[in-house]
Design an enzyme around this catalytic site. Structure first.
Site, PDB file in Angstrom:
ATOM      1  N   ASP A 189      -5.605  -2.806   7.997  1.00 32.55           N
ATOM      2  CA  ASP A 189      -6.588  -1.862   7.019  1.00 32.55           C
ATOM      3  C   ASP A 189      -6.598  -0.498   7.384  1.00 32.55           C
ATOM      4  OD1 ASP A 189      -8.751  -2.344   4.855  1.00 32.55           O
ATOM      5  OD2 ASP A 189      -9.496  -1.136   6.140  1.00 32.55           O
ATOM      6  N   GLU A 232      -5.808  -0.704   0.499  1.00 28.45           N
ATOM      7  CA  GLU A 232      -5.396  -0.259   1.545  1.00 28.45           C
ATOM      8  C   GLU A 232      -5.025  -1.169   2.576  1.00 28.45           C
ATOM      9  OE1 GLU A 232     -10.077  -0.146   1.665  1.00 28.45           O
ATOM     10  OE2 GLU A 232      -8.504  -0.174   0.176  1.00 28.45           O
TER      11      GLU A 232
END
Length: 337
Positions: A189, A232
């Site tokens: 992430d 993301e």
């Protein structure tokens, strides 16, 4: 074939008078004619000239016309030549062998030149249609290949997308389960990525995603599957890899990211990532591919909870034995950056 281009006819016959007569007639009808007196000569000439049609006498001094036809059909360069057999014999057995060898049509001596021309033009029309169909099929296959690639590729990063990942992880998990090989998953992430979009704009965010995709490709191994999972979040799937080696890959990605200066419009941009690692079958609670991804996601949550810019592994995935420790606390997505 271009309709304004003269079709090339290869005439194969060991009778010089027959060759001269048929050649003169065909040239008078606008055909380009090349000739051969033996099977070997015909095969060499066909490979060099690639005529549209070969008129083959069944009887040749070295090898039979039927054998010549088989050899022409067996090679990619000459397999598209249309074959018309010429002979004075009418036996059904010979006709059958000719057609089995790839004949488009069959004519007999003595020639009826009008019939020969009519049959040749009919064969050429069939060949043109067949060639056009083959071209259309090739174009369709290329289009389907491009479409398939488009469907499994993330537009922003050019990495594989979630659709492709869902197919591959099922295959890899079955393979790992069948052979007892380790299969690791790294969930990644981008830390505080939402702030980049909010403060610098989505065009900068998209540029960051693209650059990070290149980092993943550079740092992962050839055998690893690199995927944009969504937003993301990214995943690296590592076949034949235990948790400790997966941690090494994850740390390589994390360090490469933190040392990179990303492209922004006005000022240099620094970025960090958090990584979570899980491995099957070391953790016995991982029973399918969904468990593997979920456990890696839980490890990622632990990394973010511990301050971000770090890699955490599912504790049970690190065990040398199959004894399970308490799993990392399950990630709660709500409110996470």
């Amino acid at each position: 074939m271009d309709m304004n281009e003269a079709a090339t006819i290869l005439v194969v016959d060991d009778d010089a008078d027959t060759v001269a007569t048929i050649s003169t007639w065909l040239k008078g009808k606008g055909f380009r004619v090349i000739t051969a007196a033996t099977g070997a000569e015909a095969l060499a000439l066909a490979g060099e000239e690639r005529p549209q049609v070969a008129l083959l006498d069944v009887r040749l001094p070295d090898i039979s016309g039927i054998e010549v036809a088989r050899k022409l059909q067996a090679h990619e360069r000459t397999s598209g030549i249309a074959l018309v057999f010429v002979t004075g014999r009418r036996e059904s057995r010979v006709r059958s062998e000719c057609f089995e060898a790839g004949a488009e049509d069959f004519v007999t001596k003595p020639f009826d030149f009008i019939e020969v021309e009519t049959r040749l033009r009919a064969v050429l029309r069939k060949k043109d249609l067949r060639d056009e169909l083959q071209r259309a099929n090739r174009a369709l296959r290329q289009a389907n290949k491009a479409l398939k690639k488009l469907l499994i590729t993330d537009e922003k990063t050019k990495l594989h997308n979630y659709r492709f990942f869902k197919e591959r992880i099922v295959e890899e998990f079955k393979r790992a389960s069948r052979y007892g090989n380790p299969l690791s998953c790294i969930m990644i992430d981008l830390d505080h990525f939402k702030e980049i979009n909010d403060t610098l704009g989505h065009h900068i965010g998209d540029r960051v995603l693209e650059e990070f995709g290149r980092i993943l490709t550079d740092q992962a191994r050839e055998t690893d599957l690199v995927v944009r999972y969504g937003g993301e979040e990214f995943i690296v799937l590592l076949p034949h890899t235990d948790a400790r080696r997966a941690m090494t890959v994850a740390e390589r990605i994390r360090r490469a990211t933190s040392s990179r200066t990303f492209t922004a419009d006005e000022a240099p941009l620094k970025l960090t990532v958090s990584c979570g690692v899980a491995t099957y079958p070391t953790n016995p609670e991982i029973r399918d591919e969904e468990d593997l991804v979920r456990t890696a996601d839980e490890a990622l949550y632990a990394a973010k909870h511990a301050g971000r810019n770090r890699t955490e592994a599912d504790p049970a995935s690190l065990q040398e034995t199959r004894t399970r420790k308490s799993p990392v606390r399950r990630r709660k997505r709500a409110g996470e950056a």
